[in-house]
Design an enzyme around this catalytic site. Structure first.
Site, PDB file in Angstrom:
ATOM      1  N   GLY A   1      22.175  42.651  35.672  1.00 35.71           N
ATOM      2  CA  GLY A   1      20.525  44.149  35.434  1.00 35.71           C
ATOM      3  C   GLY A   1      20.001  43.107  34.982  1.00 35.71           C
ATOM      4  O   GLY A   1      18.602  43.872  35.823  1.00 35.71           O
TER       5      GLY A   1
ATOM      6  N   ARG B   1      38.262  41.718  33.579  1.00 32.09           N
ATOM      7  CA  ARG B   1      39.631  41.992  33.336  1.00 32.09           C
ATOM      8  C   ARG B   1      39.547  41.438  31.579  1.00 32.09           C
ATOM      9  O   ARG B   1      39.133  40.472  30.518  1.00 32.09           O
ATOM     10  CB  ARG B   1      40.265  40.739  33.864  1.00 32.09           C
ATOM     11  CG  ARG B   1      41.326  40.698  33.620  1.00 32.09           C
ATOM     12  CD  ARG B   1      42.399  39.534  35.073  1.00 32.09           C
ATOM     13  NE  ARG B   1      44.081  40.376  34.312  1.00 32.09           N
ATOM     14  CZ  ARG B   1      44.329  39.674  36.063  1.00 32.09           C
ATOM     15  NH1 ARG B   1      43.734  39.769  37.493  1.00 32.09           N
ATOM     16  NH2 ARG B   1      45.575  39.891  35.992  1.00 32.09           N
TER      17      ARG B   1
ATOM     18  N   ARG C   1      47.361  42.802  36.299  1.00 30.84           N
ATOM     19  CA  ARG C   1      45.988  43.228  37.035  1.00 30.84           C
ATOM     20  C   ARG C   1      46.101  44.449  38.395  1.00 30.84           C
ATOM     21  O   ARG C   1      44.520  45.005  38.500  1.00 30.84           O
ATOM     22  CB  ARG C   1      46.522  42.491  38.864  1.00 30.84           C
ATOM     23  CG  ARG C   1      44.592  41.955  40.041  1.00 30.84           C
ATOM     24  CD  ARG C   1      45.589  40.427  40.398  1.00 30.84           C
ATOM     25  NE  ARG C   1      45.659  40.727  42.275  1.00 30.84           N
ATOM     26  CZ  ARG C   1      46.364  40.781  42.223  1.00 30.84           C
ATOM     27  NH1 ARG C   1      47.443  41.670  42.526  1.00 30.84           N
ATOM     28  NH2 ARG C   1      45.832  40.831  44.278  1.00 30.84           N
TER      29      ARG C   1
ATOM     30  N   GLN D   1      31.359  56.389  43.069  1.00 25.60           N
ATOM     31  CA  GLN D   1      30.016  55.694  43.329  1.00 25.60           C
ATOM     32  C   GLN D   1      29.706  56.120  45.257  1.00 25.60           C
ATOM     33  O   GLN D   1      28.795  55.978  45.637  1.00 25.60           O
ATOM     34  CB  GLN D   1      29.666  54.336  42.995  1.00 25.60           C
ATOM     35  CG  GLN D   1      29.555  54.312  41.003  1.00 25.60           C
ATOM     36  CD  GLN D   1      28.862  52.955  41.030  1.00 25.60           C
ATOM     37  OE1 GLN D   1      29.216  52.330  41.655  1.00 25.60           O
ATOM     38  NE2 GLN D   1      28.589  52.912  40.005  1.00 25.60           N
TER      39      GLN D   1
ATOM     40  N   VAL E   1      28.599  43.518  43.719  1.00 21.40           N
ATOM     41  CA  VAL E   1      28.780  42.313  42.654  1.00 21.40           C
ATOM     42  C   VAL E   1      29.644  42.557  41.782  1.00 21.40           C
ATOM     43  O   VAL E   1      30.825  41.762  41.629  1.00 21.40           O
ATOM     44  CB  VAL E   1      26.816  42.543  41.913  1.00 21.40           C
ATOM     45  CG1 VAL E   1      26.890  40.759  41.184  1.00 21.40           C
ATOM     46  CG2 VAL E   1      25.552  41.499  43.647  1.00 21.40           C
TER      47      VAL E   1
ATOM     48  N   ASP F   1      28.201  31.592  45.442  1.00 24.73           N
ATOM     49  CA  ASP F   1      29.115  30.537  46.140  1.00 24.73           C
ATOM     50  C   ASP F   1      28.240  30.175  47.050  1.00 24.73           C
ATOM     51  O   ASP F   1      28.842  28.705  47.405  1.00 24.73           O
ATOM     52  CB  ASP F   1      30.184  31.556  46.632  1.00 24.73           C
ATOM     53  CG  ASP F   1      30.981  32.490  45.826  1.00 24.73           C
ATOM     54  OD1 ASP F   1      31.157  32.045  44.484  1.00 24.73           O
ATOM     55  OD2 ASP F   1      30.951  33.247  45.973  1.00 24.73           O
TER      56      ASP F   1
ATOM     57  N   HIS G   1      35.731  36.283  47.287  1.00 25.03           N
ATOM     58  CA  HIS G   1      34.932  35.827  45.858  1.00 25.03           C
ATOM     59  C   HIS G   1      36.192  35.417  44.372  1.00 25.03           C
ATOM     60  O   HIS G   1      35.831  36.598  44.071  1.00 25.03           O
ATOM     61  CB  HIS G   1      34.009  36.787  45.648  1.00 25.03           C
ATOM     62  CG  HIS G   1      33.073  36.416  44.340  1.00 25.03           C
ATOM     63  ND1 HIS G   1      32.764  35.437  44.195  1.00 25.03           N
ATOM     64  CD2 HIS G   1      33.223  37.030  42.986  1.00 25.03           C
ATOM     65  CE1 HIS G   1      32.107  35.105  43.440  1.00 25.03           C
ATOM     66  NE2 HIS G   1      32.451  36.195  42.651  1.00 25.03           N
TER      67      HIS G   1
HETATM   68  P1  NAX Z   1      27.865  42.483  32.179  1.00 25.87           P
HETATM   69  O1  NAX Z   1      28.766  43.339  31.160  1.00 25.87           O
HETATM   70  O2  NAX Z   1      26.080  41.739  31.147  1.00 25.87           O
HETATM   71  O3  NAX Z   1      26.961  44.210  31.623  1.00 25.87           O
HETATM   72  C1  NAX Z   1      27.819  44.877  32.739  1.00 25.87           C
HETATM   73  C2  NAX Z   1      26.961  46.333  32.552  1.00 25.87           C
HETATM   74  O4  NAX Z   1      27.566  47.127  33.861  1.00 25.87           O
HETATM   75  C3  NAX Z   1      27.242  46.336  31.534  1.00 25.87           C
HETATM   76  O5  NAX Z   1      25.608  47.210  30.821  1.00 25.87           O
HETATM   77  C4  NAX Z   1      28.398  47.693  31.339  1.00 25.87           C
HETATM   78  O6  NAX Z   1      27.502  48.790  30.162  1.00 25.87           O
HETATM   79  C5  NAX Z   1      27.581  48.588  32.441  1.00 25.87           C
HETATM   80  N1  NAX Z   1      28.350  49.668  33.043  1.00 25.87           N
HETATM   81  C6  NAX Z   1      30.063  49.246  33.126  1.00 25.87           C
HETATM   82  N2  NAX Z   1      30.577  50.579  33.955  1.00 25.87           N
HETATM   83  C7  NAX Z   1      29.512  50.849  34.283  1.00 25.87           C
HETATM   84  C8  NAX Z   1      29.532  51.811  35.168  1.00 25.87           C
HETATM   85  N3  NAX Z   1      30.521  52.747  35.717  1.00 25.87           N
HETATM   86  N4  NAX Z   1      28.019  52.422  35.146  1.00 25.87           N
HETATM   87  C9  NAX Z   1      27.313  51.895  35.105  1.00 25.87           C
HETATM   88  N5  NAX Z   1      27.529  50.954  34.370  1.00 25.87           N
HETATM   89  C10 NAX Z   1      27.907  50.422  34.068  1.00 25.87           C
HETATM   90  O7  NAX Z   1      28.212  41.867  32.880  1.00 25.87           O
HETATM   91  P2  NAX Z   1      27.621  40.791  34.329  1.00 25.87           P
HETATM   92  O8  NAX Z   1      27.359  39.532  33.679  1.00 25.87           O
HETATM   93  O9  NAX Z   1      25.730  41.628  33.989  1.00 25.87           O
HETATM   94  O10 NAX Z   1      28.383  41.333  35.280  1.00 25.87           O
HETATM   95  C11 NAX Z   1      28.375  42.130  35.799  1.00 25.87           C
HETATM   96  C12 NAX Z   1      29.437  42.288  37.838  1.00 25.87           C
HETATM   97  O11 NAX Z   1      29.238  41.314  38.120  1.00 25.87           O
HETATM   98  C13 NAX Z   1      31.206  41.659  36.294  1.00 25.87           C
HETATM   99  O12 NAX Z   1      32.037  41.675  37.197  1.00 25.87           O
HETATM  100  C14 NAX Z   1      30.936  39.723  36.849  1.00 25.87           C
HETATM  101  O13 NAX Z   1      32.383  39.347  37.337  1.00 25.87           O
HETATM  102  C15 NAX Z   1      30.389  40.245  38.062  1.00 25.87           C
HETATM  103  N6  NAX Z   1      29.754  38.415  39.168  1.00 25.87           N
HETATM  104  C16 NAX Z   1      30.089  38.572  40.547  1.00 25.87           C
HETATM  105  C17 NAX Z   1      29.297  37.699  41.143  1.00 25.87           C
HETATM  106  C18 NAX Z   1      29.858  37.487  42.749  1.00 25.87           C
HETATM  107  O14 NAX Z   1      29.380  36.697  42.981  1.00 25.87           O
HETATM  108  N7  NAX Z   1      30.080  38.249  43.646  1.00 25.87           N
HETATM  109  C19 NAX Z   1      29.015  36.599  40.107  1.00 25.87           C
HETATM  110  C20 NAX Z   1      28.184  36.671  38.860  1.00 25.87           C
HETATM  111  C21 NAX Z   1      29.317  37.717  38.001  1.00 25.87           C
HETATM  112  O15 NAX Z   1      30.055  36.971  37.668  1.00 25.87           O
END
Ligand code: NAX
Length: 327
Positions: free
Chosen positions: A17, A92, A98, A112, A129, A159, A187
């Site tokens: 973010g 996780r 799971r 959402q 994402v 990817d 993914h």
């Molecule tokens: P972070 O843990 O740095 O940030 C996640 C943020 O989401 C936190 O600030 C948390 O407070 C907030 N959050 C949690 N629950 C929430 C909710 N219900 N409403 C609003 N905000 C909420 O994770 P970050 O590195 O930013 O990764 C975010 C996600 O992207 C993870 O699920 C990660 O696995 C996924 N990814 C997906 C990728 C893809 O290619 N599709 C690649 C990158 C990443 O690994």
């Protein structure tokens, strides 16, 4: 100047973010004529950090940034939204089954989806994402029955760019000379990065790439790249993920370059043997603001098998969600 577009980032204070917000505020999704109103949705514990991000955004004095709002209410977050980046998700944790992971994420993506259904702008586009991204996108779409399902996508663009970069490095060429690579399926580690239709300077790769590499080391490197980044950086991919998210939404809004396609996870219309509605990655072009899957590509036996393996994993995720009564 056009009317501002409302863009919502969930998890606005997280790693991705934080990298994403500034790119969007700089006009990289809607272009240099369209102002944006940014909304950052966070959980209550992270509101302070999100306020800090909002302060930094303000300090940039971006000419296209109309406003920034920090919210912790899901309904408020999606009111009038045109572009929704659903990044915040439940990771996780050790000892988590799971089914626990799917349930925890459903707790995020069901409300959402409902809020998008109720309040989003007619031109809403959703990019999930947060992992498990494909299934989270499916859950979101299922809970927004009044929004056309093709508006819900999940991100395999990272990817895709990882695959382009690996081929460019293997051949010792600029990545800009390559086109028509595809990520198929989920993914996850079972994604299928496919270069069988790839081109260099608009012509088939032919024998330029060793087929053993293409069906072995290349695929493993792309699928395991996230883990390699964590090992090297001590944190998961963030700026590259944000870049991919920006490019995904930018291409959706503004179109893909002529002669090329990209990879997008979206509800299957039943093509390439992927069951209807399953959110799976396909080769796609964006035409007039809509994704169109590239149809009629030849699939070798190897490609078909790899796609089927990835699809089987997605079907299993979907069935688990249905068994939990969430979908
Ligand atoms: P972070 O843990 O740095 O940030 C996640 C943020 O989401 C936190 O600030 C948390 O407070 C907030 N959050 C949690 N629950 C929430 C909710 N219900 N409403 C609003 N905000 C909420 O994770 P970050 O590195 O930013 O990764 C975010 C996600 O992207 C993870 O699920 C990660 O696995 C996924 N990814 C997906 C990728 C893809 O290619 N599709 C690649 C990158 C990443 O690994």
């Amino acid at each position: 100047m056009a009317t501002p577009k409302t863009v919502t980032i969930t998890g606005g204070a997280g790693q991705i973010g934080y990298a994403l917000a500034f790119r969007i505020a700089n006009g990289e999704v809607y272009g240099s004529d369209t102002p944006v109103s940014l909304r950052l949705l966070e959980i209550p514990q992270a509101l302070g950090a999100a306020e800090g991000v909002a302060m930094e955004l303000m300090d940039c004095a971006f000419p296209l940034l109309h406003s920034v709002e920090v919210v912790d209410d899901t309904v408020d977050a999606f009111d009038g939204v045109s572009a929704a980046f659903l990044v915040g998700a439940k990771p996780r944790q050790q000892g988590m089954e799971r089914s626990d992971l799917l349930t925890a994420n459903a707790g995020i993506f069901v409300p959402q989806g409902r809020a998008i259904n109720e309040g989003a702008a007619p031109d809403v586009r959703v990019l999930v994402v947060g992992n498990p991204a494909n299934t989270n996108a499916w859950i979101t779409a299922m809970n927004a029955p009044d929004v056309p399902r093709e508006r819900f996508t999940a991100m395999t663009r990272l990817d895709h760019t990882r695959a382009v970069a690996q081929v460019a490095r293997h051949l010792g060429v600029e990545s800009s000379r390559l086109s028509r690579l595809t990520i198929w399926g989920n993914h996850s580690a079972l994604q299928y990065p496919d270069i069988s239709h790839a081109q260099i300077d608009g012509k088939p790769l032919g024998d330029a790439v060793d087929s053993e590499w293409a069906t072995g080391e290349f695929m493993t490197t792309v699928a395991q790249r996230g883990a390699a980044i964590i090992k090297a950086r001590g944190a998961s991919s963030a700026a590259s993920a944000a870049n991919a998210a920006v490019w995904h939404m930018r291409d959706w809004v503004q179109g893909t370059p002529a002669g090329d396609w990209t990879s997008v996870a979206l509800p299957s219309p039943g093509l390439y043997g992927v069951p209807d509605g399953l959110v799976s990655s396909f080769p796609a072009v964006s035409v007039n603001g809509q994704w169109e899957i590239v149809e009629g590509l030849s699939m070798s036996q190897f490609s078909q098998q790899r796609l089927e393996m990835s699809v089987a994993e997605l079907v299993a995720e979907q069935e688990s969600v249905k068994r939990l009564g969430i979908g």
